[in-house]
Design a protein around this motif. Structure first.
Motif, PDB file in Angstrom:
ATOM      1  N   ALA A   1      14.750  -4.224  41.308  1.00  0.00           N
ATOM      2  CA  ALA A   1      15.872  -3.599  41.234  1.00  0.00           C
ATOM      3  C   ALA A   1      16.549  -4.194  39.850  1.00  0.00           C
ATOM      4  O   ALA A   1      16.678  -5.384  40.013  1.00  0.00           O
ATOM      5  N   GLY A   2      17.290  -3.382  39.169  1.00  0.00           N
ATOM      6  CA  GLY A   2      18.137  -3.991  37.986  1.00  0.00           C
ATOM      7  C   GLY A   2      17.403  -4.469  36.724  1.00  0.00           C
ATOM      8  O   GLY A   2      18.020  -4.929  35.980  1.00  0.00           O
ATOM      9  N   VAL A   3      15.934  -4.434  36.818  1.00  0.00           N
ATOM     10  CA  VAL A   3      15.274  -5.016  35.521  1.00  0.00           C
ATOM     11  C   VAL A   3      15.274  -4.123  34.310  1.00  0.00           C
ATOM     12  O   VAL A   3      15.205  -4.680  33.138  1.00  0.00           O
ATOM     13  N   GLY A   4      15.850  -2.946  34.615  1.00  0.00           N
ATOM     14  CA  GLY A   4      15.899  -1.918  33.603  1.00  0.00           C
ATOM     15  C   GLY A   4      14.818  -0.857  33.460  1.00  0.00           C
ATOM     16  O   GLY A   4      14.662  -0.120  32.340  1.00  0.00           O
ATOM     17  N   LYS A   5      14.076  -0.535  34.642  1.00  0.00           N
ATOM     18  CA  LYS A   5      13.273   0.661  34.525  1.00  0.00           C
ATOM     19  C   LYS A   5      13.745   1.952  34.014  1.00  0.00           C
ATOM     20  O   LYS A   5      13.382   2.712  33.313  1.00  0.00           O
ATOM     21  N   SER A   6      14.872   2.452  34.852  1.00  0.00           N
ATOM     22  CA  SER A   6      15.468   3.642  34.511  1.00  0.00           C
ATOM     23  C   SER A   6      16.059   3.450  33.108  1.00  0.00           C
ATOM     24  O   SER A   6      15.847   4.560  32.323  1.00  0.00           O
ATOM     25  N   SER A   7      16.596   2.411  32.633  1.00  0.00           N
ATOM     26  CA  SER A   7      16.996   2.312  31.037  1.00  0.00           C
ATOM     27  C   SER A   7      15.882   2.413  30.105  1.00  0.00           C
ATOM     28  O   SER A   7      16.067   3.033  29.053  1.00  0.00           O
ATOM     29  N   LEU A   8      14.720   1.876  30.440  1.00  0.00           N
ATOM     30  CA  LEU A   8      13.585   1.932  29.562  1.00  0.00           C
ATOM     31  C   LEU A   8      13.309   3.587  29.383  1.00  0.00           C
ATOM     32  O   LEU A   8      12.713   3.814  28.469  1.00  0.00           O
TER      33      LEU A   8
ATOM     34  N   GLY B   1       8.704  -7.353  29.652  1.00  0.00           N
ATOM     35  CA  GLY B   1       9.936  -8.157  29.725  1.00  0.00           C
ATOM     36  C   GLY B   1      11.032  -7.707  29.025  1.00  0.00           C
ATOM     37  O   GLY B   1      11.168  -7.737  28.017  1.00  0.00           O
ATOM     38  N   ASN B   2      12.058  -7.314  29.961  1.00  0.00           N
ATOM     39  CA  ASN B   2      13.159  -6.433  29.423  1.00  0.00           C
ATOM     40  C   ASN B   2      14.317  -7.284  29.200  1.00  0.00           C
ATOM     41  O   ASN B   2      14.438  -8.193  29.963  1.00  0.00           O
ATOM     42  N   LYS B   3      15.335  -6.817  28.287  1.00  0.00           N
ATOM     43  CA  LYS B   3      16.695  -7.430  28.057  1.00  0.00           C
ATOM     44  C   LYS B   3      16.454  -8.500  27.180  1.00  0.00           C
ATOM     45  O   LYS B   3      17.171  -9.391  27.314  1.00  0.00           O
ATOM     46  N   ILE B   4      15.601  -8.523  26.101  1.00  0.00           N
ATOM     47  CA  ILE B   4      15.541  -9.643  25.309  1.00  0.00           C
ATOM     48  C   ILE B   4      16.877  -9.650  24.240  1.00  0.00           C
ATOM     49  O   ILE B   4      16.981 -10.547  23.420  1.00  0.00           O
ATOM     50  N   ASP B   5      17.680  -8.650  24.442  1.00  0.00           N
ATOM     51  CA  ASP B   5      18.843  -8.739  23.520  1.00  0.00           C
ATOM     52  C   ASP B   5      19.974  -9.825  24.280  1.00  0.00           C
ATOM     53  O   ASP B   5      21.128 -10.289  23.661  1.00  0.00           O
ATOM     54  N   ARG B   6      19.567 -10.330  25.571  1.00  0.00           N
ATOM     55  CA  ARG B   6      20.340 -11.246  26.026  1.00  0.00           C
ATOM     56  C   ARG B   6      19.641 -12.667  25.985  1.00  0.00           C
ATOM     57  O   ARG B   6      18.581 -12.830  25.317  1.00  0.00           O
ATOM     58  N   ASP B   7      20.387 -13.736  26.737  1.00  0.00           N
ATOM     59  CA  ASP B   7      19.732 -15.115  26.627  1.00  0.00           C
ATOM     60  C   ASP B   7      18.362 -15.041  27.586  1.00  0.00           C
ATOM     61  O   ASP B   7      18.551 -14.709  28.766  1.00  0.00           O
TER      62      ASP B   7
ATOM     63  N   SER C   1      14.095  -4.449  24.530  1.00  0.00           N
ATOM     64  CA  SER C   1      15.411  -4.242  24.935  1.00  0.00           C
ATOM     65  C   SER C   1      15.515  -2.848  25.229  1.00  0.00           C
ATOM     66  O   SER C   1      15.519  -2.000  24.042  1.00  0.00           O
ATOM     67  N   ALA C   2      16.068  -2.141  26.255  1.00  0.00           N
ATOM     68  CA  ALA C   2      16.223  -0.758  26.328  1.00  0.00           C
ATOM     69  C   ALA C   2      17.688  -0.544  25.693  1.00  0.00           C
ATOM     70  O   ALA C   2      17.874   0.373  25.110  1.00  0.00           O
ATOM     71  N   LYS C   3      18.397  -1.604  25.682  1.00  0.00           N
ATOM     72  CA  LYS C   3      19.689  -1.601  25.153  1.00  0.00           C
ATOM     73  C   LYS C   3      19.730  -1.501  23.726  1.00  0.00           C
ATOM     74  O   LYS C   3      20.245  -0.634  22.970  1.00  0.00           O
ATOM     75  N   ALA C   4      18.972  -2.491  22.856  1.00  0.00           N
ATOM     76  CA  ALA C   4      18.816  -2.459  21.536  1.00  0.00           C
ATOM     77  C   ALA C   4      17.797  -1.724  21.042  1.00  0.00           C
ATOM     78  O   ALA C   4      17.653  -1.596  19.595  1.00  0.00           O
TER      79      ALA C   4
END
Ligand code: GDP
Length: 172
Positions: free
Chosen positions: A15-22, A121-127, A150-153
């Motif tokens: 949970a929280g790794v970003g599946k829905s966001s991807l 590997g998600n969230k590479i916009d962060r550290d 990065s789903a965000k970027a």
């Protein structure tokens, strides 16, 4: 609309790794900071073109929580592709991958042999805490594809799903 291939691809991981966001990034090109965690199972549909063929993708998303584990065998049924997602900022989500892979092998078609597996590997916009080289080696040893996103970027997301689709279509 007519299509040449209908593919079922699953997203799994803690949970929280970003599946829905991807999925939201890939299907609607959006990012929602306040996305609530998935309740049970949800899926999205996207039609893409690959190899000159129209491919209808059904992309399934389930929360990583143990309380949803009863969905397992039906969730995996008929899948051609599995996307295992971890969060590059949280080592524990990478350490849990082995357990997720065991579930794939237990429930996916052909004991996991018949599905294409992609490590994301998600969230590479962060550290980044989990080194890219370590994750790439982990994936390679298990015959899996590997992409950082990065789903965000909006980095690597389209590439990730394209790689899965292309690999599935390569298989006879
Ligand atoms: P899920 O439980 O695996 O479906 O994860 P969610 O998609 O609900 O995402 C969990 C949290 O991580 C949410 O607050 C998202 O906004 C955030 N998140 C998802 N992807 C990214 C990303 O690529 N970068 C950053 N910084 N945050 C993200």
């Amino acid at each position: 609309m007519a299509y040449d291939h209908l593919l079922k691809v699953l997203l799994i991981g803690d949970a929280g790794v970003g599946k829905s966001s991807l999925l939201l990034r890939y299907t609607e090109d959006k990012f929602d900071e306040a996305l609530g965690s998935t309740i049970g199972v949800d899926f999205k549909v996207k039609t893409v073109e690959a190899d000159g063929k129209r491919v209808k993708l059904t992309l399934w998303d389930t929360a990583g929580q143990e309380r949803f584990r009863t969905l397992t065998s039906s969730y995996y049924r008929g899948a051609q592709g599995v996307v295992l997602v971890y969060d590059v900022t949280r080592r524990a989500t990478f350490d849990d991958l082995q357990r997720w892979l065991e579930e794939v092998d237990a429930y996916a078609p052909g004991g996991g042999e018949e599905v294409v597996k992609l490590l994301v590997g998600n969230k590479i916009d962060r550290d980044v805490v989990v080194p890219r080289t370590e994750a790439a080696a982990w994936a390679r040893r298990r015959g899996m594809l590997f992409v950082e996103t990065s789903a965000k970027a909006a980095v690597g997301v389209t590439q990730a799903f394209c790689e899965v689709v292309n690999k599935i279509l390569e298989n006879p």
